[in-house]
Design a protein around this motif. Structure first.
Motif, PDB file in Angstrom:
ATOM      1  N   ASP A  64       0.827  -1.213   0.000  1.00  0.00           N
ATOM      2  CA  ASP A  64       0.000   0.000   0.000  1.00  0.00           C
ATOM      3  C   ASP A  64       0.862   1.265   0.000  1.00  0.00           C
ATOM      4  O   ASP A  64       0.488   2.270  -0.603  1.00  0.00           O
ATOM      5  CB  ASP A  64      -0.940   0.020   1.207  1.00  0.00           C
ATOM      6  CG  ASP A  64      -2.067  -0.991   1.102  1.00  0.00           C
ATOM      7  OD1 ASP A  64      -2.264  -1.585   0.013  1.00  0.00           O
ATOM      8  OD2 ASP A  64      -2.750  -1.200   2.129  1.00  0.00           O
ATOM      9  N   ARG A  65       1.994   1.218   0.691  1.00  0.00           N
ATOM     10  CA  ARG A  65       2.875   2.391   0.738  1.00  0.00           C
ATOM     11  C   ARG A  65       3.672   2.578  -0.545  1.00  0.00           C
ATOM     12  O   ARG A  65       3.956   3.709  -0.940  1.00  0.00           O
ATOM     13  CB  ARG A  65       3.846   2.268   1.912  1.00  0.00           C
ATOM     14  CG  ARG A  65       3.171   2.427   3.271  1.00  0.00           C
ATOM     15  CD  ARG A  65       4.154   2.352   4.407  1.00  0.00           C
ATOM     16  NE  ARG A  65       5.056   3.503   4.389  1.00  0.00           N
ATOM     17  CZ  ARG A  65       6.163   3.574   5.101  1.00  0.00           C
ATOM     18  NH1 ARG A  65       6.513   2.570   5.889  1.00  0.00           N
ATOM     19  NH2 ARG A  65       6.933   4.643   5.046  1.00  0.00           N
ATOM     20  N   CYS A  66       4.045   1.468  -1.186  1.00  0.00           N
ATOM     21  CA  CYS A  66       4.951   1.547  -2.338  1.00  0.00           C
ATOM     22  C   CYS A  66       4.240   1.636  -3.686  1.00  0.00           C
ATOM     23  O   CYS A  66       4.748   2.276  -4.606  1.00  0.00           O
ATOM     24  CB  CYS A  66       5.879   0.339  -2.348  1.00  0.00           C
ATOM     25  SG  CYS A  66       7.007   0.294  -0.943  1.00  0.00           S
ATOM     26  N   ALA A  67       3.097   0.998  -3.827  1.00  0.00           N
ATOM     27  CA  ALA A  67       2.426   0.930  -5.125  1.00  0.00           C
ATOM     28  C   ALA A  67       2.132   2.303  -5.734  1.00  0.00           C
ATOM     29  O   ALA A  67       2.323   2.473  -6.946  1.00  0.00           O
ATOM     30  CB  ALA A  67       1.157   0.098  -5.013  1.00  0.00           C
ATOM     31  N   PRO A  68       1.700   3.298  -4.955  1.00  0.00           N
ATOM     32  CA  PRO A  68       1.422   4.600  -5.569  1.00  0.00           C
ATOM     33  C   PRO A  68       2.652   5.274  -6.198  1.00  0.00           C
ATOM     34  O   PRO A  68       2.517   6.123  -7.060  1.00  0.00           O
ATOM     35  CB  PRO A  68       0.891   5.444  -4.404  1.00  0.00           C
ATOM     36  CG  PRO A  68       0.381   4.459  -3.418  1.00  0.00           C
ATOM     37  CD  PRO A  68       1.271   3.265  -3.559  1.00  0.00           C
ATOM     38  N   ARG A  69       3.831   4.873  -5.782  1.00  0.00           N
ATOM     39  CA  ARG A  69       5.069   5.456  -6.311  1.00  0.00           C
ATOM     40  C   ARG A  69       5.477   4.840  -7.641  1.00  0.00           C
ATOM     41  O   ARG A  69       6.387   5.335  -8.296  1.00  0.00           O
ATOM     42  CB  ARG A  69       6.210   5.261  -5.317  1.00  0.00           C
ATOM     43  CG  ARG A  69       5.948   5.887  -3.947  1.00  0.00           C
ATOM     44  CD  ARG A  69       7.026   5.504  -2.939  1.00  0.00           C
ATOM     45  NE  ARG A  69       8.377   5.601  -3.438  1.00  0.00           N
ATOM     46  CZ  ARG A  69       9.152   6.687  -3.325  1.00  0.00           C
ATOM     47  NH1 ARG A  69       8.684   7.754  -2.731  1.00  0.00           N
ATOM     48  NH2 ARG A  69      10.370   6.682  -3.788  1.00  0.00           N
ATOM     49  N   LEU A  70       4.828   3.746  -8.025  1.00  0.00           N
ATOM     50  CA  LEU A  70       5.189   3.000  -9.229  1.00  0.00           C
ATOM     51  C   LEU A  70       4.265   3.340 -10.386  1.00  0.00           C
ATOM     52  O   LEU A  70       3.146   3.808 -10.182  1.00  0.00           O
ATOM     53  CB  LEU A  70       5.103   1.493  -8.960  1.00  0.00           C
ATOM     54  CG  LEU A  70       6.011   0.936  -7.875  1.00  0.00           C
ATOM     55  CD1 LEU A  70       5.651  -0.511  -7.588  1.00  0.00           C
ATOM     56  CD2 LEU A  70       7.467   1.034  -8.306  1.00  0.00           C
ATOM     57  N   SER A  71       4.734   3.033 -11.583  1.00  0.00           N
ATOM     58  CA  SER A  71       3.855   3.148 -12.735  1.00  0.00           C
ATOM     59  C   SER A  71       2.756   2.091 -12.576  1.00  0.00           C
ATOM     60  O   SER A  71       2.957   1.079 -11.878  1.00  0.00           O
ATOM     61  CB  SER A  71       4.634   2.892 -14.026  1.00  0.00           C
ATOM     62  OG  SER A  71       5.004   1.528 -14.124  1.00  0.00           O
ATOM     63  N   PRO A  72       1.604   2.292 -13.201  1.00  0.00           N
ATOM     64  CA  PRO A  72       0.528   1.297 -13.075  1.00  0.00           C
ATOM     65  C   PRO A  72       0.971  -0.108 -13.495  1.00  0.00           C
ATOM     66  O   PRO A  72       0.600  -1.092 -12.853  1.00  0.00           O
ATOM     67  CB  PRO A  72      -0.568   1.828 -13.998  1.00  0.00           C
ATOM     68  CG  PRO A  72      -0.335   3.307 -14.041  1.00  0.00           C
ATOM     69  CD  PRO A  72       1.154   3.478 -13.947  1.00  0.00           C
ATOM     70  N   ARG A  73       1.778  -0.187 -14.538  1.00  0.00           N
ATOM     71  CA  ARG A  73       2.251  -1.499 -15.006  1.00  0.00           C
ATOM     72  C   ARG A  73       3.133  -2.179 -13.957  1.00  0.00           C
ATOM     73  O   ARG A  73       2.968  -3.360 -13.655  1.00  0.00           O
ATOM     74  CB  ARG A  73       3.022  -1.330 -16.313  1.00  0.00           C
ATOM     75  CG  ARG A  73       3.530  -2.626 -16.858  1.00  0.00           C
ATOM     76  CD  ARG A  73       4.220  -2.420 -18.217  1.00  0.00           C
ATOM     77  NE  ARG A  73       5.201  -3.446 -18.387  1.00  0.00           N
ATOM     78  CZ  ARG A  73       6.500  -3.242 -18.508  1.00  0.00           C
ATOM     79  NH1 ARG A  73       6.988  -2.037 -18.509  1.00  0.00           N
ATOM     80  NH2 ARG A  73       7.317  -4.253 -18.645  1.00  0.00           N
ATOM     81  N   HIS A  74       4.077  -1.429 -13.388  1.00  0.00           N
ATOM     82  CA  HIS A  74       4.970  -2.005 -12.376  1.00  0.00           C
ATOM     83  C   HIS A  74       4.219  -2.346 -11.091  1.00  0.00           C
ATOM     84  O   HIS A  74       4.499  -3.371 -10.456  1.00  0.00           O
ATOM     85  CB  HIS A  74       6.132  -1.062 -12.078  1.00  0.00           C
ATOM     86  CG  HIS A  74       7.152  -1.020 -13.160  1.00  0.00           C
ATOM     87  ND1 HIS A  74       7.670   0.150 -13.629  1.00  0.00           N
ATOM     88  CD2 HIS A  74       7.736  -2.005 -13.881  1.00  0.00           C
ATOM     89  CE1 HIS A  74       8.539  -0.108 -14.588  1.00  0.00           C
ATOM     90  NE2 HIS A  74       8.589  -1.412 -14.765  1.00  0.00           N
ATOM     91  N   ALA A  75       3.270  -1.514 -10.710  1.00  0.00           N
ATOM     92  CA  ALA A  75       2.468  -1.789  -9.512  1.00  0.00           C
ATOM     93  C   ALA A  75       1.642  -3.063  -9.704  1.00  0.00           C
ATOM     94  O   ALA A  75       1.562  -3.901  -8.799  1.00  0.00           O
ATOM     95  CB  ALA A  75       1.559  -0.607  -9.200  1.00  0.00           C
ATOM     96  N   ALA A  76       1.051  -3.221 -10.890  1.00  0.00           N
ATOM     97  CA  ALA A  76       0.251  -4.420 -11.168  1.00  0.00           C
ATOM     98  C   ALA A  76       1.131  -5.670 -11.199  1.00  0.00           C
ATOM     99  O   ALA A  76       0.748  -6.721 -10.669  1.00  0.00           O
ATOM    100  CB  ALA A  76      -0.490  -4.264 -12.491  1.00  0.00           C
ATOM    101  N   ASP A  77       2.314  -5.559 -11.776  1.00  0.00           N
ATOM    102  CA  ASP A  77       3.233  -6.695 -11.837  1.00  0.00           C
ATOM    103  C   ASP A  77       3.681  -7.098 -10.435  1.00  0.00           C
ATOM    104  O   ASP A  77       3.687  -8.282 -10.088  1.00  0.00           O
ATOM    105  CB  ASP A  77       4.437  -6.347 -12.711  1.00  0.00           C
ATOM    106  CG  ASP A  77       5.346  -7.536 -12.947  1.00  0.00           C
ATOM    107  OD1 ASP A  77       4.831  -8.587 -13.400  1.00  0.00           O
ATOM    108  OD2 ASP A  77       6.557  -7.420 -12.674  1.00  0.00           O
ATOM    109  N   MET A  78       4.052  -6.112  -9.620  1.00  0.00           N
ATOM    110  CA  MET A  78       4.448  -6.395  -8.246  1.00  0.00           C
ATOM    111  C   MET A  78       3.284  -7.051  -7.494  1.00  0.00           C
ATOM    112  O   MET A  78       3.473  -8.043  -6.789  1.00  0.00           O
ATOM    113  CB  MET A  78       4.877  -5.113  -7.530  1.00  0.00           C
ATOM    114  CG  MET A  78       5.305  -5.333  -6.085  1.00  0.00           C
ATOM    115  SD  MET A  78       5.809  -3.818  -5.241  1.00  0.00           S
ATOM    116  CE  MET A  78       4.246  -2.999  -5.000  1.00  0.00           C
ATOM    117  N   GLY A  79       2.083  -6.516  -7.664  1.00  0.00           N
ATOM    118  CA  GLY A  79       0.911  -7.070  -6.997  1.00  0.00           C
ATOM    119  C   GLY A  79       0.642  -8.506  -7.397  1.00  0.00           C
ATOM    120  O   GLY A  79       0.308  -9.342  -6.554  1.00  0.00           O
TER     121      GLY A  79
END
Length: 150
Positions: A64-79
């Protein structure tokens, strides 16, 4: 292996490193029997639910803390990768030793101990390579982004 005294090996015996016999395959087997193939710890169905709950909670907090700092693609991949880890935790398919290492990594992350995080992450990669491939990229991204927050 060659017969005879301990330590007396034949010229064609595989090398032994720290009690592990290196074979021609990509894995190592132990000299002593531990009731598991290739010396790999079997998943423990009675692992501590407290450890699992801590790991799941910390994953959620850090994601929750890190995902907003990422591009949508990278956040989705990490998730996606972290969802795989969550699924394995919830189904008790990770070894107790790996769960302990994950607990330590997330504790060190919460404490802001970069050296401890690096050590814990290295231990996971080296000692549990056969268990982490589906989700380690997501964990590495999480650790990388979390270290920028501290």
């Amino acid at each position: 292996m060659a017969s005879g005294k301990t330590g007396n090996k034949g010229w064609n015996d595989p090398p032994s490193i720290g009690g592990m016999v290196m074979t021609g395959s990509t894995s190592a087997t132990t000299d002593e029997s531990n009731n598991s193939p290739n010396g790999v710890a079997e998943p423990n169905p009675e692992t501590s639910s407290d450890t699992q709950l801590y790991i799941l909670e910390q994953l959620r907090v850090w994601q929750d803390r890190c995902a907003p700092r990422l591009s949508p693609r990278h956040a989705a991949d990490m998730g996606k990768h972290l969802d795989t880890l969550r699924s394995q935790l919830e189904s008790n398919s990770l070894s107790a030793a790996l769960e302990t290492c994950l607990h330590k990594l997330l504790s060190e992350l919460a404490d802001g101990d970069r050296s401890g995080v690096h050590d814990a992450q290295s231990k996971i990669i080296l000692d549990h390579a056969n268990e982490i491939s589906p989700w380690m990229l997501g964990m590495k991204r999480l650790v990388h982004e979390a270290s920028k927050l501290s």
